[in-house]
Design a protein around this motif. Structure first.
Motif, PDB file in Angstrom:
ATOM      1  N   LEU A 170       8.953 -10.736  -0.119  1.00  0.00           N
ATOM      2  CA  LEU A 170      10.175  -9.953   0.087  1.00  0.00           C
ATOM      3  C   LEU A 170      11.180 -10.717   0.945  1.00  0.00           C
ATOM      4  N   ARG A 171      10.697 -11.339   2.012  1.00  0.00           N
ATOM      5  CA  ARG A 171      11.592 -12.077   2.919  1.00  0.00           C
ATOM      6  C   ARG A 171      12.186 -13.301   2.243  1.00  0.00           C
ATOM      7  N   ARG A 197      20.633 -13.756   0.891  1.00  0.00           N
ATOM      8  CA  ARG A 197      21.539 -13.943   2.036  1.00  0.00           C
ATOM      9  C   ARG A 197      22.267 -15.276   1.954  1.00  0.00           C
ATOM     10  N   TYR A 222       6.163   2.807   0.362  1.00  0.00           N
ATOM     11  CA  TYR A 222       5.168   1.743   0.417  1.00  0.00           C
ATOM     12  C   TYR A 222       5.275   0.939   1.699  1.00  0.00           C
ATOM     13  N   THR A 223       4.100   0.581   2.230  1.00  0.00           N
ATOM     14  CA  THR A 223       4.018  -0.389   3.310  1.00  0.00           C
ATOM     15  C   THR A 223       3.847  -1.762   2.683  1.00  0.00           C
ATOM     16  N   TRP A 224       4.601  -2.726   3.167  1.00  0.00           N
ATOM     17  CA  TRP A 224       4.462  -4.110   2.706  1.00  0.00           C
ATOM     18  C   TRP A 224       3.435  -4.815   3.581  1.00  0.00           C
ATOM     19  N   LEU A 225       2.353  -5.237   2.975  1.00  0.00           N
ATOM     20  CA  LEU A 225       1.341  -5.992   3.706  1.00  0.00           C
ATOM     21  C   LEU A 225       1.818  -7.445   3.842  1.00  0.00           C
ATOM     22  N   PRO A 226       1.117  -8.233   4.663  1.00  0.00           N
ATOM     23  CA  PRO A 226       1.649  -9.560   5.001  1.00  0.00           C
ATOM     24  C   PRO A 226       2.061 -10.426   3.803  1.00  0.00           C
ATOM     25  N   THR A 270      17.732  -0.952   4.331  1.00  0.00           N
ATOM     26  CA  THR A 270      16.829   0.053   3.758  1.00  0.00           C
ATOM     27  C   THR A 270      17.626   1.222   3.191  1.00  0.00           C
ATOM     28  N   VAL A 287       0.634 -10.652  12.779  1.00  0.00           N
ATOM     29  CA  VAL A 287       0.962 -10.795  11.359  1.00  0.00           C
ATOM     30  C   VAL A 287       1.989  -9.738  10.988  1.00  0.00           C
ATOM     31  N   GLU A 288       3.050 -10.181  10.303  1.00  0.00           N
ATOM     32  CA  GLU A 288       4.148  -9.258  10.027  1.00  0.00           C
ATOM     33  C   GLU A 288       3.896  -8.393   8.793  1.00  0.00           C
ATOM     34  N   THR A 289       4.248  -7.121   8.918  1.00  0.00           N
ATOM     35  CA  THR A 289       4.209  -6.159   7.810  1.00  0.00           C
ATOM     36  C   THR A 289       5.543  -5.412   7.832  1.00  0.00           C
ATOM     37  N   LEU A 290       5.691  -4.461   6.936  1.00  0.00           N
ATOM     38  CA  LEU A 290       6.882  -3.606   6.980  1.00  0.00           C
ATOM     39  C   LEU A 290       6.492  -2.217   6.500  1.00  0.00           C
ATOM     40  N   MET A 291       6.637  -1.250   7.390  1.00  0.00           N
ATOM     41  CA  MET A 291       6.270   0.127   7.054  1.00  0.00           C
ATOM     42  C   MET A 291       7.533   0.937   6.767  1.00  0.00           C
ATOM     43  N   PRO A 292       7.375   2.050   6.047  1.00  0.00           N
ATOM     44  CA  PRO A 292       8.563   2.841   5.715  1.00  0.00           C
ATOM     45  C   PRO A 292       9.200   3.520   6.938  1.00  0.00           C
ATOM     46  N   GLU A 334      12.096   4.719  -0.955  1.00  0.00           N
ATOM     47  CA  GLU A 334      12.665   3.861   0.098  1.00  0.00           C
ATOM     48  C   GLU A 334      12.572   2.431  -0.404  1.00  0.00           C
ATOM     49  N   ILE A 337      21.896  -6.222   4.087  1.00  0.00           N
ATOM     50  CA  ILE A 337      20.584  -6.141   3.430  1.00  0.00           C
ATOM     51  C   ILE A 337      19.834  -5.085   4.211  1.00  0.00           C
ATOM     52  N   LEU A 345       5.150  -8.994   2.108  1.00  0.00           N
ATOM     53  CA  LEU A 345       6.359  -9.132   2.927  1.00  0.00           C
ATOM     54  C   LEU A 345       6.888 -10.562   2.904  1.00  0.00           C
ATOM     55  N   ARG A 395       0.848  -1.173   0.000  1.00  0.00           N
ATOM     56  CA  ARG A 395       0.000   0.000   0.000  1.00  0.00           C
ATOM     57  C   ARG A 395       0.889   1.230   0.000  1.00  0.00           C
TER      58      ARG A 395
END
Lengths: 570, 570
Positions: A50-51, A58, A40-44, A137, B67-72, A154, A135, A47, A33
């Motif tokens: 991404l992980r 890694r 952007y925020t990564w929703l579950p 930001t 639940v994991e997310t990631l915000m800026p 970002e 790794i 993410l 979002r």
């Protein structure tokens, strides 16, 4: 994971500001979002992808002998002043002052910080080579952030920096990183090409980009039909196209008052575009005998500015002469230029050098010469590789011809030489006790960009098609009307529990949604394997197994589901 | 990992700016390096610990249904303006402008961003409760960053935010987080206490801090000798100390010209400090009948300002009256105040209310009353809990007495109520279709701070003593003079390969260092288990096994080493 326990935020509508498919699908599938432009925020579910990308990166970095560290996002300005990049970086580097009015930056990259660390910690050649990565930001204040996480402000990046006493270990580490990047992209199941890249302003002898192939890619890549050769189009060498033919026509001066461009010329006269020459006038390097230089490519070819800029006679950055400057030097305007009687130095592309019976401007306004032949009508000037390659060109590797593909740059490896170690005085004692500047390499992977690139390459009109290795979940369980059918609910719970216990990542759709909504959501989200559980199948002892990529459906015996997936993901 | 392939940067000297043990040891063991005030680079061994802490936090958050997310990191200012915290946060919140001159902040916390996300994504009570978390880099521009990563400006935090339609699920999630935090710290092998905390400016009904116990801790914790009761000293309730005794003395006015403090009073007169009363004059709440209020605690007790501030009659923030204001209202200076003939409202601590035959100022300069008794000499004023607890106090839970310990706050859980959802208009439709503001909880863990806190709790004069679960490596292999002894080298390589293959994390010291240097380095780094390989042991078929924590040494048969550790870490 149960859908009821996570955040599944799918959207039917495509957001109006999402220009490319990956951005549209990441928004629609509820992966990201937007918080603000380029943030952007990564929703579950996003993410999780991404992980997975991060973990593959890694693991392969560790396997290649690199060692993980973590540097701050916020960096003191003084290091950037030391290398001069405080001034060079411009508005793309975000700056801030702390409460004591000291200058800091949000790290767009970490050459300065790592070189500072290494000059303090590494004292002897015995501690070398070393390859440190993180790794982390990054923030780059792009002029026009767009395309979602493809070009965000970002973003998550893997950046590695290696340090060496000698070129030999530099080359070894460079190759180890090249191999690691190939493994990373292979493990993710992405079609990619490592391509020779121009080193640009950073300099250094070696550079490769790693391009994920996708129609929507911003970069053009030339690759051989017969070998591994691939290069960024800026870098790909354009060979001569065969031998020069014999002269068969007389050179004639033709009135061409309405032909100021190659397109107008070939439209108005009986002349193939491959038999025309385009003349571009650029500034010469300072101190040259003439202020201007003429560069010539075939009418159907494009000047490669990166190649042109590297010619000793040409000023860098490449600067085109104005019409006034051209008239002053040549006596004719830009629409009527050519090699015959040109009073400034000329450099022609290899494919121009092999032309016979060709047409070009006469250096007289409104006139062209047709039927020009080298040597007979005008001496052959200096010849160089000046143009972008095109499909069908011979591959410079000697095998096959070139094709052009589009790609998304997700990795870039560089040899930096001693640029940073010299400006920051990062030296070690060599075996003779002499202080020697460190040789440095740097190696980047756009971790968050890979997620978007994977989608650009793997999607259809219903949504994302994740490769197994980076899918948010491996298997989706879709029970049909589970809130009405006790049997369906029971079997769904059982398979969910058993698959999860077997270490398989399952998204179990326990929402009270209609089957149509469920199917649409899961095709959008793109989980590679789906089990559909319904009453009718249970009667036959089956569940339906669907493959997202091919759309293939088949029956799976209920008691074989767990073994089937264990085997698949073993 | 071989020491030759990573960065082992140990230091003998303690850096002069490292004030506490964890900072000193993290620097000396080569876990971190300072980039600038409050900004640290994590070197390989430090990062390994940080990642282990992070992973335990992640696993337990997932297990608890979050639940994991990631915000800026970078957040737009407008959200902070919406809640008013753009003004409230002060200089601790770092601010910057982007290239278009728009205001942003470096996120010190994420209530605004998550509430904005949730108001956009969560529309119905059916999607609740939800608990979203992230493990992410935060920046707080501390006035005085110090103690290394204990109080850094940039740090790694786990922050979770839960959203609820009703208080019942709020309480359930709060309890789930409480339990998860206990598991996190237990799994790490840390001695800790969850303590009742004051909710401070954030408000809300419930708050617990999770304190890692350590002598050097900044926080004081009161806990019961007989129960689980524990509270931050600011919060711990001080009960009355028994019943009031009978009056046995006459009240007498005594000249005390040189006794302006309790210490001077008890030094000069035959009066126990437990029989004295200290009077503090503070500002009354606006609109009260009198401008000042007198607060009284026993001479040997300390006023608890947090408790005082919560009294309805007292102004918040707590403000002490100046000497001039005191003289104007009472006619005597601060050194001679007491309950008798005091013309302003009085509130006394519970332990003051139970005093008999006590001494206090006479509200006449240079004079005190001794032998005061409530009711007989002066009416008993309002009684409240006004003081800090001390060791030996009865526990407010009813079981045992209180002890005081020092702790380091590594976690904090809050119930926030509707503070953010109301200011940001974050509502959902309840079952009746009515828009209802979300009830919110928030839950923080200082991931990077835990690393330092673990060291404060676990070290000796030789270095760090890692608990197994968060050690950078589980086992160290120290070969003695391996570069001279082929047998030692061979066995070291073999055990390294076998232990690594068994999934055990081994640091293999393959440097050409003297045994003394190796031992000192590894004791400093603090790996919990060490195998020492020497020629003499090989003759006997043994290696030496050392336990870092106890210093215990024993012989291990070579062919049992792998099984031994497999069993230990199973």
């Amino acid at each position: 994971m149960r859908t009821s326990q996570t955040l599944i935020s799918t959207m039917k509508e495509t957001p109006s500001d999402a220009e490319i498919v990956s951005h549209q699908l990441m928004m629609r599938a509820g992966m990201i979002r937007k918080l603000a432009a380029g943030l952007y925020t990564w929703l579950p579910s996003g993410l999780r992808v991404l992980r997975k990308v991060e973990n593959i990166v890694r693991e392969e970095m560790n396997r290649a002998g690199a060692v993980e560290t973590l540097m701050p996002v916020v960096q003191p300005a003084d290091l950037w002043q030391e290398t001069g990049r405080w001034d060079d970086m411009g508005a793309e580097m975000a700056r801030l002052k702390d409460r004591h009015d000291r200058d800091f930056v949000l790290g767009p990259t970490h050459e300065e910080v790592i070189t500072d660390l290494v000059r303090n910690e590494i004292k002897s050649y015995k501690q070398l080579p070393i390859n440190l990565y993180q790794i982390q930001t990054k923030f780059r204040d792009e002029r026009r952030p767009r395309f979602g996480v493809m070009r965000a402000r970002e973003f998550l990046m893997k950046d590695a920096y290696s340090f060496h006493l000698d070129q030999e270990t530099m080359d070894e580490t460079y190759q180890a990183m090249y191999d690691a990047y190939c493994r990373i992209l292979e493990r993710m199941g992405l079609a990619y090409r490592p391509v020779l890249a121009d080193t640009g302003a950073i300099g250094g002898s070696h550079s490769h980009e790693f391009q994920v192939l996708a129609q929507s890619g911003e970069d053009a890549i030339a690759y051989s039909t017969e070998s591994d050769y691939a290069a960024n189009i800026e870098k790909a060498e354009a060979l001569a196209l065969g031998e020069r033919g014999e002269a068969t026509q007389e050179m004639t001066l033709v009135d061409t008052p309405n032909a100021k461009t190659i397109a107008e010329l070939v439209a108005q006269f009986d002349l193939a575009i491959e038999k025309t020459v385009k003349t571009l006038i650029v500034k010469a390097v300072e101190g040259a005998e003439h202020e201007l230089v003429a560069l010539m490519v075939r009418g159907d070819h494009e000047l490669n500015e990166v190649k042109a800029e590297k010619l000793p006679l040409v000023a860098a950055p490449l600067t085109f002469a104005s019409e006034e400057e051209i008239r002053a030097a040549i006596g004719a305007g830009p629409g009527s230029l050519g090699p015959v009687n040109l009073p400034i130095p000329v450099i022609v592309d290899r494919s121009v050098a092999t032309l016979n019976d060709f047409g070009a401007g006469a250096n007289i306004d409104g006139k062209h010469y047709f039927g020009i032949n080298w040597e007979r009508d005008v001496a052959l000037p200096e010849v160089a590789d000046l143009r972008n390659v095109v499909e069908g060109d011979l591959s410079p590797c000697g095998n096959g011809t070139l094709k052009i593909a589009r790609g998304i740059e997700v990795g870039h490896i560089f040899q930096l030489g001693t640029k940073y170690s010299e400006s920051m005085n990062a030296t070690v004692l060599d075996p003779n006790g002499k202080a020697t500047p460190l040789i440095m390499g740097c190696y980047g992977v756009g971790v968050s960009r890979i997620v978007a690139a994977a989608i650009e390459q793997n999607h259809d009109d219903r949504g994302i098609i994740w490769p197994d290795a980076i899918a948010p979940y491996q298997v989706a369980i879709l029970p049909m009307n589970m809130h009405k059918s006790h049997r369906v609910a029971e079997l769904a719970e059982k398979l969910y529990a058993e698959l999860t216990a077997a270490g398989i990542e399952v998204l179990f759709d326990d929402r009270k949604e209609r089957p149509g909504v469920m199917f649409a959501d899961h095709e959008l989200i793109g989980i590679p394997h789906t089990i559909v559980i319904g009453d009718r199948g249970i009667d036959d002892g089956n569940v339906e197994y669907k493959v997202r990529k091919t759309g293939e459906k088949s029956e799976l015996a209920i008691d074989q589901v767990v073994e089937f997936f264990k085997g698949k993901f073993a």
